[in-house]
Structure formats: structure tokens, C-alpha cells
Design a protein around this motif. Structure first.
Motif, PDB file in Angstrom:
ATOM      1  N   UNK A  57       9.109  11.646   3.894  1.00  0.00           N
ATOM      2  CA  UNK A  57       7.806  10.993   3.986  1.00  0.00           C
ATOM      3  C   UNK A  57       6.677  12.015   4.034  1.00  0.00           C
ATOM      4  N   UNK A  58       5.539  11.575   3.577  1.00  0.00           N
ATOM      5  CA  UNK A  58       4.306  12.361   3.605  1.00  0.00           C
ATOM      6  C   UNK A  58       3.161  11.351   3.597  1.00  0.00           C
ATOM      7  N   UNK A  59       1.948  11.851   3.583  1.00  0.00           N
ATOM      8  CA  UNK A  59       0.790  10.965   3.448  1.00  0.00           C
ATOM      9  C   UNK A  59      -0.228  11.641   2.541  1.00  0.00           C
ATOM     10  N   UNK A  60      -1.100  10.825   1.982  1.00  0.00           N
ATOM     11  CA  UNK A  60      -2.172  11.370   1.150  1.00  0.00           C
ATOM     12  C   UNK A  60      -3.220  11.953   2.095  1.00  0.00           C
ATOM     13  N   UNK A  61      -3.376  13.275   2.057  1.00  0.00           N
ATOM     14  CA  UNK A  61      -4.311  13.956   2.946  1.00  0.00           C
ATOM     15  C   UNK A  61      -5.637  14.274   2.307  1.00  0.00           C
ATOM     16  N   UNK A  62      -5.663  14.245   0.985  1.00  0.00           N
ATOM     17  CA  UNK A  62      -6.894  14.587   0.258  1.00  0.00           C
ATOM     18  C   UNK A  62      -6.776  14.057  -1.156  1.00  0.00           C
ATOM     19  N   UNK A  79      -3.137  14.754  -2.782  1.00  0.00           N
ATOM     20  CA  UNK A  79      -2.501  15.869  -2.090  1.00  0.00           C
ATOM     21  C   UNK A  79      -1.604  15.350  -0.967  1.00  0.00           C
ATOM     22  N   UNK A  80      -0.342  15.770  -0.971  1.00  0.00           N
ATOM     23  CA  UNK A  80       0.620  15.312   0.026  1.00  0.00           C
ATOM     24  C   UNK A  80       0.583  16.203   1.265  1.00  0.00           C
ATOM     25  N   UNK A  81       0.430  15.572   2.418  1.00  0.00           N
ATOM     26  CA  UNK A  81       0.355  16.263   3.702  1.00  0.00           C
ATOM     27  C   UNK A  81       1.481  15.789   4.610  1.00  0.00           C
ATOM     28  N   UNK A  82       1.911  16.683   5.500  1.00  0.00           N
ATOM     29  CA  UNK A  82       2.837  16.351   6.585  1.00  0.00           C
ATOM     30  C   UNK A  82       2.309  16.990   7.860  1.00  0.00           C
ATOM     31  N   UNK A  83       2.248  16.211   8.920  1.00  0.00           N
ATOM     32  CA  UNK A  83       1.770  16.760  10.186  1.00  0.00           C
ATOM     33  C   UNK A  83       0.386  17.359  10.089  1.00  0.00           C
ATOM     34  N   UNK A  84      -0.466  16.803   9.233  1.00  0.00           N
ATOM     35  CA  UNK A  84      -1.828  17.306   9.075  1.00  0.00           C
ATOM     36  C   UNK A  84      -1.952  18.556   8.224  1.00  0.00           C
ATOM     37  N   UNK A  85      -0.841  19.013   7.622  1.00  0.00           N
ATOM     38  CA  UNK A  85      -0.872  20.240   6.802  1.00  0.00           C
ATOM     39  C   UNK A  85      -0.521  19.927   5.347  1.00  0.00           C
ATOM     40  N   UNK A  86      -1.184  20.644   4.462  1.00  0.00           N
ATOM     41  CA  UNK A  86      -0.933  20.517   3.029  1.00  0.00           C
ATOM     42  C   UNK A  86       0.475  21.033   2.713  1.00  0.00           C
ATOM     43  N   UNK A  87       1.279  20.203   2.048  1.00  0.00           N
ATOM     44  CA  UNK A  87       2.643  20.601   1.670  1.00  0.00           C
ATOM     45  C   UNK A  87       2.664  21.448   0.407  1.00  0.00           C
ATOM     46  N   UNK A  88       1.537  21.512  -0.293  1.00  0.00           N
ATOM     47  CA  UNK A  88       1.416  22.167  -1.605  1.00  0.00           C
ATOM     48  C   UNK A  88       2.046  21.329  -2.718  1.00  0.00           C
ATOM     49  N   UNK A  92      -2.644   7.053   2.948  1.00  0.00           N
ATOM     50  CA  UNK A  92      -1.548   6.247   2.392  1.00  0.00           C
ATOM     51  C   UNK A  92      -0.205   6.925   2.641  1.00  0.00           C
ATOM     52  N   UNK A  93       0.786   6.155   3.067  1.00  0.00           N
ATOM     53  CA  UNK A  93       2.135   6.671   3.303  1.00  0.00           C
ATOM     54  C   UNK A  93       2.870   6.796   1.972  1.00  0.00           C
ATOM     55  N   UNK A  94       3.598   7.904   1.817  1.00  0.00           N
ATOM     56  CA  UNK A  94       4.364   8.172   0.610  1.00  0.00           C
ATOM     57  C   UNK A  94       5.805   8.437   1.028  1.00  0.00           C
ATOM     58  N   UNK A  95       6.740   7.758   0.375  1.00  0.00           N
ATOM     59  CA  UNK A  95       8.165   7.947   0.618  1.00  0.00           C
ATOM     60  C   UNK A  95       8.791   8.477  -0.661  1.00  0.00           C
ATOM     61  N   UNK A  96       9.440   9.644  -0.598  1.00  0.00           N
ATOM     62  CA  UNK A  96      10.051  10.259  -1.775  1.00  0.00           C
ATOM     63  C   UNK A  96      11.556  10.255  -1.574  1.00  0.00           C
ATOM     64  N   UNK A  97      12.262   9.550  -2.462  1.00  0.00           N
ATOM     65  CA  UNK A  97      13.726   9.449  -2.347  1.00  0.00           C
ATOM     66  C   UNK A  97      14.409  10.048  -3.562  1.00  0.00           C
ATOM     67  N   UNK A 103       0.803  -1.216   0.000  1.00  0.00           N
ATOM     68  CA  UNK A 103       0.000   0.000   0.000  1.00  0.00           C
ATOM     69  C   UNK A 103       0.834   1.263   0.000  1.00  0.00           C
ATOM     70  N   UNK A 104       2.110   1.162   0.386  1.00  0.00           N
ATOM     71  CA  UNK A 104       2.986   2.332   0.412  1.00  0.00           C
ATOM     72  C   UNK A 104       3.309   2.776  -1.010  1.00  0.00           C
ATOM     73  N   UNK A 105       3.454   4.081  -1.190  1.00  0.00           N
ATOM     74  CA  UNK A 105       3.909   4.643  -2.456  1.00  0.00           C
ATOM     75  C   UNK A 105       5.350   5.097  -2.257  1.00  0.00           C
ATOM     76  N   UNK A 106       6.233   4.641  -3.134  1.00  0.00           N
ATOM     77  CA  UNK A 106       7.645   5.025  -3.092  1.00  0.00           C
ATOM     78  C   UNK A 106       7.971   5.712  -4.408  1.00  0.00           C
ATOM     79  N   UNK A 107       8.543   6.911  -4.332  1.00  0.00           N
ATOM     80  CA  UNK A 107       8.890   7.665  -5.542  1.00  0.00           C
ATOM     81  C   UNK A 107      10.395   7.831  -5.593  1.00  0.00           C
ATOM     82  N   UNK A 108      10.993   7.311  -6.661  1.00  0.00           N
ATOM     83  CA  UNK A 108      12.433   7.458  -6.893  1.00  0.00           C
ATOM     84  C   UNK A 108      12.606   8.569  -7.926  1.00  0.00           C
ATOM     85  N   UNK A 109      12.905   9.783  -7.441  1.00  0.00           N
ATOM     86  CA  UNK A 109      12.961  10.941  -8.339  1.00  0.00           C
ATOM     87  C   UNK A 109      14.136  10.875  -9.308  1.00  0.00           C
TER      88      UNK A 109
END
Length: 195
Positions: free
Chosen positions: A96-101, A142-151, A190-195, A59-65
Motif C-alpha cells: 500500500x501507498x498513498x498519493x502524496x503529490x 507521486x506514491x508516498x509511504x509514511x509521509x515519504x516519497x517512495x520515488x 488517495x489509497x493505492x494498493x499494488x498487488x 476512490x481506491x486505486x488497485x494495480x494488478x501488476x
């Protein structure tokens, strides 16, 4: 027609032959997605199921930029891999971030920072409604951290030829077909990991 004269019968038969030939060509043409533009990404960025050896849970999303791939971890050593476009140098969210919306056919408004860097975007300061001409494409996560939209967003694009490149203001873009596919598999939280 063999004597060089154009006859009504010959004209009708020629027209029917051309029409039949056209139908055959149309029937052999590949079906295109409702979201597909005329020019797409490099074929190596097509969605596919691949082996995955990371330790992230299903279920985790991993992004290899650096490789321009997003992995939706499925568990049991596999993932669905999507080609992505990423932020220009220094403009991509990391960690890390999570899908907030989630949103279907989201509207888009450039940020003040985006308009400062790219003055041509000022004409969109009032926003662009969702639809085929919207830069966010068919869906947005939409990626969120700590309950806030990261934009920062995972979203579709109306410029699929940019997949496999570092071109955005920081968001991760997928083809519209791929974001629709990912959207349906990705719940809020959903948890998102961006590396």
C-alpha cells in the motif's frame, strides 16, 4: 480530355476532384487526442468501465501488476480499468501507498541507481523538463509511504506501445490520455494498493 489532350478545364476539374476526395478522407479520419502518438497500446488495454468485486472502498486505486491493469474503484460493484506498463521483474513497488503529490507535465531526472543500470541515461542527469518528450508524460501521481516519497510514480508515457509490458524502472505508466483522466479523479491522499 477524352481525346487525350490535357485542357485547362480538365486540369482544373481533376484538381477539384482530388481536393474534394482529400477532404472526404480527412473528414472520415478519426480524431486523435492531443497527446496521442502514432502507435498506441494493444486495444485490450483501452480504458473501460468494468465489474469489480474487491472489498476496497470507492476512490481506491488497485494495480494488478501481473495483469497490467489499474482499477479506480467506483463502488457499487464497478471500477474504471486502465491498461498499464509496470516495472521490470523485481522493480515494482508492492503493498500500500498513498498519493502524496500531483504534478502536471512533470520534469524527470533519472535516479543514480537508474543511471548505474542504464548508462545511456547519464545524459539526462541534469533532468528533462516537462513536455511531450518527457518520459513521465502529461501527469504524475507521486506514491508516498509514511509521509515519504517512495520515488515510484503513476505517470503518463511518451512510449504508449509499452503499455501491457514490464519495462519500467518500477513506476506504473499509463497512456497520456488515461493519466489525465485518472489525475482528475484522484485527490492527494488517495489509497493505492499494488498487488
Amino acid at each position: 480530355m477524352s481525346n487525350g489532350k490535357i485542357t485547362r478545364r480538365g486540369l482544373i476539374l481533376t484538381g477539384l476532384a482530388l481536393m474534394m476526395g482529400g477532404c472526404t478522407v480527412l473528414q472520415q479520419a478519426p480524431l486523435l487526442s492531443a497527446y496521442a502518438p502514432k502507435r498506441g497500446p494493444d486495444p485490450r488495454y483501452r480504458r473501460r468501465r468494468v465489474p469489480y468485486s474487491g472489498s476496497e472502498p470507492a476512490g481506491t486505486i488497485v494495480i494488478d501488476t501481473s495483469e497490467y491493469y489499474l482499477y479506480h474503484v467506483e463502488g457499487r460493484g464497478s471500477a474504471t480499468r486502465y491498461g498499464v506498463g509496470v516495472g521490470e521483474q523485481g522493480r515494482t513497488l508492492k503493498g500500500t501507498a498513498s498519493i502524496g503529490r500531483k504534478a502536471e507535465w512533470p520534469s524527470w531526472t533519472p535516479t543514480a541507481n537508474m543511471m548505474r543500470r542504464k548508462p545511456r541515461l547519464v545524459k539526462y542527469a541534469g533532468g528533462v523538463p516537462g513536455g511531450l518528450n518527457n518520459p513521465l508524460g502529461a501527469r504524475a501521481l507521486y506514491l508516498y509511504r509514511g509521509g515519504r516519497d517512495t520515488m515510484f510514480r503513476l505517470h503518463g508515457t511518451n512510449e504508449p506501445w509499452t503499455i501491457g509490458h514490464a519495462v519500467s524502472s518500477g513506476c506504473v505508466r499509463l497512456t497520456n490520455d488515461d493519466i489525465v483522466h485518472l489525475y482528475g479523479r484522484t485527490p492527494v491522499g488517495t489509497r493505492v494498493l499494488i498487488i
